[in-house]
Design an enzyme around this catalytic site. Structure first.
Site, mmCIF file in Angstrom:
data_model
loop_
_atom_site.group_PDB
_atom_site.id
_atom_site.type_symbol
_atom_site.label_atom_id
_atom_site.label_comp_id
_atom_site.label_asym_id
_atom_site.label_seq_id
_atom_site.Cartn_x
_atom_site.Cartn_y
_atom_site.Cartn_z
ATOM 1 N N SER D 106 -21.130 -40.972 10.377
ATOM 2 C CA SER D 106 -21.827 -40.570 9.162
ATOM 3 C C SER D 106 -23.051 -41.441 8.910
ATOM 4 C CB SER D 106 -20.873 -40.695 7.971
ATOM 5 O OG SER D 106 -21.569 -40.638 6.760
ATOM 6 N N TYR D 130 -28.463 -36.390 6.861
ATOM 7 C CA TYR D 130 -29.048 -35.585 5.802
ATOM 8 C C TYR D 130 -30.550 -35.651 5.985
ATOM 9 C CZ TYR D 130 -24.486 -36.280 3.588
ATOM 10 O OH TYR D 130 -23.147 -36.313 3.311
ATOM 11 N N THR D 156 -26.010 -31.998 7.923
ATOM 12 C CA THR D 156 -25.156 -31.518 6.828
ATOM 13 C C THR D 156 -25.981 -30.666 5.879
ATOM 14 O OG1 THR D 156 -23.694 -33.411 6.970
ATOM 15 C CG2 THR D 156 -23.730 -32.225 4.886
ATOM 16 N N LYS D 219 -23.732 -28.321 9.902
ATOM 17 C CA LYS D 219 -22.406 -28.475 9.274
ATOM 18 C C LYS D 219 -22.453 -27.991 7.828
ATOM 19 C CE LYS D 219 -19.104 -32.132 8.008
ATOM 20 N NZ LYS D 219 -19.477 -32.516 6.635
ATOM 21 N N HIS D 243 -17.077 -29.480 3.297
ATOM 22 C CA HIS D 243 -17.188 -30.898 2.944
ATOM 23 C C HIS D 243 -15.857 -31.398 2.372
ATOM 24 C CE1 HIS D 243 -20.857 -33.597 2.677
ATOM 25 N NE2 HIS D 243 -19.890 -34.397 2.286
#
Lengths: 348, 348, 348, 348
Positions: D106, D130, D156, D219, D243
């Site tokens: 992440s 992101y 994401t 995602k 999520h």
């Protein structure tokens, strides 16, 4: 205790209101099936959220009958606000104006409609009325509402008689002596035989029409047949409502009935819905299914019970924030982008 | 404690009746699935209430087999009323007459049918019977019923053998020594081998027909096939019933079976239903789905257990008030306006 | 404590068996979803009972592969009966013979098949087997079963590996030292690597066929595709089974799979079912959906745990009485009258 | 306490983690409906297991974007692993490499991506990102990921704003002072206004494409419409994800959305799914419904909380064993034999 979501206000109100007042606000008819179904029905609807849309600038305003409100949540008519907060409906009126939304004041208010108007001049307000056996009393109320700047008349259609709310019967519910149904003072004695006229029919809408130039919104419609009749009799709006589950138990949840009503109305008049709204995403679902705006009943009373005008603003602000966020997460930057494609439901 | 709804009487009876009597009245077969389904099935049916109809004058009377009753709720046959109240079926008969409705007296009463007739002369009563191995005993009962002014014969079809009610087995249920199945005294010994004849078939209706001019109502029908046979064999009425869930467990809820039976019967004979009625709105649902009248079993016993004749009247009066209110809130001013359009159901 | 229904035996066994034995018998794979679904699926099926049929003479006998049994309930293969009762499978064999029904003895018995045969000469018994890596061991078992008078071979198809039963892992389940898997003594060491052959395929049925003239019944079929293959490979019977929910969790309930298998088989071989039978009416449902006979697993063990041979007879007698009663209440006087018309199911 | 299944790790983590950390990992948006639905939806899917297939040699390997992994379970991107274990994402990286599977690191890691690469050289890793308001920051992350040997970029798409997780609001959740979002140090201050850009649209995928030669996996897709757009904009893979139920509550369960996405994609790109995987058989269901691989989020954190790298390996090993066993019991010897025929679902 942090007030994070509407349930927090509910818990507060349940804890701090007198039992008889809490029971009155919470009451549903008979087994409370419809009251609870109003909430459960929202949970059965699933979103179909869309991704990677520009949601950097969010516009959650809408218009109802031509008046802009800050977001599509107004305050439904509920009675006896002094049971929740000393200033009663004056606080409600001020909170609604502060949040720039619409407040539907109930006939069964503990302040007069003139007092509400004076408390929050310039606020968008509609007046809810029943048609009384004493038609002159109803006519006077209509005139007073118009004179006081109310901008719509909401005719409640689902209360020819009062539903059976067991807890109220057990509690022997009645207003404390220091509170009054002020709008009706002098017109008749409230606590005796019901002043409401169970012989009212669709033709009485023509009579009401003859009294006023205000738009007429009919509240309590649950079927396509009645939606069609409402349009035919010239109303300007329909509130899909089951009176918070307080009248006929085991009718449909309002969000389920909304689909049927919207389909029948085919855009000829505005359709609203109340009952069961507890989160911003419930508002989004109602709009996706065709409502122009929703109205909250009990949550407004919880807000009042918490901190009066300020508490009600808290409730509205939370709903506003949640609604904006759910719109963004579903991929909508403005209310006009909301549509049926956003939801899937066993009813569709 | 205020007696507001039927559950209040249930709670009272559970608290104050001897356990063995409560268990007997409450018992369902096996896992009690059908007993409980009778109630749950009503909750799955939703009303489609109509608004703004003139409901100022309500007429809730109806007729069954030509006799007017004050509202479409009668008393189903249940046994051993002295277990609930000392005066037993005499109290039941008086309460039914006072409320101007129909009482179906059970063969397994703790008063004779002559005693009931004497206790409430002029009341509308039907007599429930089984066909016994000893046909002469059955014939005598039929003659006595006709002679005592009973106006209908209800043949129970679902008890060739008694269902397995576990609590009764555990409790070793039997009548206390000071109570008797008085209608059968002398005919045979009740506590030995079942006197009921499991070889009964549809042709025995012709035999019954030959004994009496009273209308014959068959009780215990659950399928379209048997409804068709009932009509073909000349009965005047059908009671859709599963014996309160006390016989074959996991058959259909009666309100679900009603739809199928009504469809098969196509108005040729009257159709009634029992099982699971707990609120006035349940009565409205049953009528909307085609029943001419409903019958209550356990709630009548709870009323008796509460205050005898007076308690049973309380139960009937509550049902009556609730039925009238739910009719009005659904938009019906008379029983003739009730129809299938009032409900939506996954079964329809 | 009165033993009124099978749950009473379950409660007894849970209370009096050593925890490790109870856990072993009760175990399901993973979350036990399928184990519990086996029972719940029966509850979703509703009867359509017929009335006024002559049920004075009841005949509940049936035949499986030509042998008459007193009613359509046999004993499914389960292992390690000495965990429940000191005499182990000898008691089981005696109870089955006393009740004139079929006992499928497990390979994983704590008595030899010869001991069972000696304990209850003349009883109807089938032998359950796995195909071992060591084919000679399997062949010897087949020969011994045939020599000992067993009349059918039940090949278990759903255990290439043992399912994951969490409680057994936590308990470190293994047989107490004084018990043995006697049928396999000398063949190989049970507690090491699994002796079962995960490479078995449909062709191995031809091999099995070549070893014996006994009918072959395949156990563990859950789909129409495999039912078709079973018929094609010449088996004489199919047991629809998910091993009591002990192998692959979240497969279908057996009563649901039965419908699919029966439809595929179209009467070419007999179809049986095990799993979830807890009441006589469950047997009636299984037969209505096409099973020729059902087999009980855990309830037989509860009966053994209660009183050995006598306790198991109690269990079978209760099921027999309940089955007879539910047949009568559904309007069937003999097994040949049972058919799909008796049930309605969301699966149909 | 034996660690037998993933729930054991959950119970451990709930007991031993600081409440604020547990709450953060466990949090779902609003009422947590979607978080819980992710799990419940798996339970509604039933297997159709096949018997007598040779499952003696099991091959559970698969490939994702050309890289072989030991079984089709990778580690989903989750933030702040130091909250679970002191070594944080370094432990995660080592465990993933030891188990020969893929780890999606992440952006919100408490180790830098270079530290992870150094901790487990040669491991298969993708980097989740992101798109920030500060595009330069995003570009730098992409370059660092590519330079550190990460082999995929996971964009994401479902977090233009952070979902409302009530417990985090109540707890005032923030990282303890000694932990840092190390990947972003220097780029901007994390705890102020969200650095994420809510104006991102599909066109930004072209921009991302221009920065790197790594495959791009998107995602957060839940609808066929967005799946189509993803393929059209040239991504190499899609992760069906909500999520973990932490963004828009009351969207679809991921396993339900998977069916719709797989159908739309028609094999043009690989489709993965995360959310709700708790057992090996869940993996089998996801593959049967078209996923190439699944990713686990919270269970990985529970493993870390239990024993860091070793605990996470335990979690993966249990899933691996359960997956292999459920494959065998369903009749599949290799991943290529898994297909839609293995399941039945109300969604199909």
């Amino acid at each position: 205790m942090a007030m994070v979501c509407l349930s927090d206000f509910e818990a507060y109100a349940k804890k701090y209101l007198p039992k008889i007042a809490w029971d009155y606000f919470a009451a549903g008819a008979d087994d409370c099936t419809t009251r609870d179904e109003n909430i459960l029905a929202y949970k059965r609807i699933r979103f179909r959220p869309r991704m990677l849309r520009d949601v950097s600038v969010m516009d959650i305003r809408t218009k109802i009958l031509g008046s802009e409100i800050s977001f599509p949540v107004g305050i439904a008519p509920t009675g006896f606000h002094q049971l929740a907060w000393p200033d009663g409906e004056k606080s409600t009126a001020r909170a609604a104006r502060a949040m720039n939304t619409c407040y539907i004041a109930s006939t069964y208010s503990t302040c007069t409609l003139e007092e509400m108007a004076a408390a929050a001049p310039g606020g968008l307000r509609w007046f809810q009325l029943y048609i009384h056996r004493n038609r002159a009393a109803s006519r006077r109320l209509v005139c007073r509402a118009e004179a006081s700047g109310f901008q719509g008349l909401v005719l409640t259609a689902d209360l020819p008689y009062t539903g059976k709310r067991r807890d109220d019967v057990r509690n022997g519910f009645r207003l404390p002596p220091h509170m009054k149904v002020k709008n009706l003072e002098g017109a008749f004695e409230v606590c005796k035989m019901s002043p409401l006229d169970p012989s009212v029919t669709w033709n009485d809408i023509y009579w009401l029409r003859s009294l006023t130039r205000l738009p007429i919104i009919i509240k309590g419609i649950l079927t396509r047949e009645d939606a069609e009749l409402a349009v035919k009799h010239g109303v300007q709006g329909i509130i899909v409502s089951n009176h918070g589950g307080r009248q006929l138990d085991e009718g449909p949840a309002t969000i389920d009935a909304l689909v049927e009503v919207v389909e029948a109305v085919r855009g000829r008049v505005e359709v609203y819905v109340d009952g069961g709204i507890r989160k911003g995403s419930d508002v989004l679902k109602a709009l996706a299914l065709g409502a122009k705006c929703v109205f909250i009943g009990r949550p407004a009373l919880w807000g009042l019970a918490y901190k009066g005008e300020e508490g009600l603003q808290d409730v509205l602000r939370i709903l506003q924030d949640e609604f904006r966020l759910s719109m963004a997460l579903a991929g909508c930057a403005s209310v006009s982008e909301i549509g049926q494609h956003l939801v899937q439901s066993s009813k569709l």
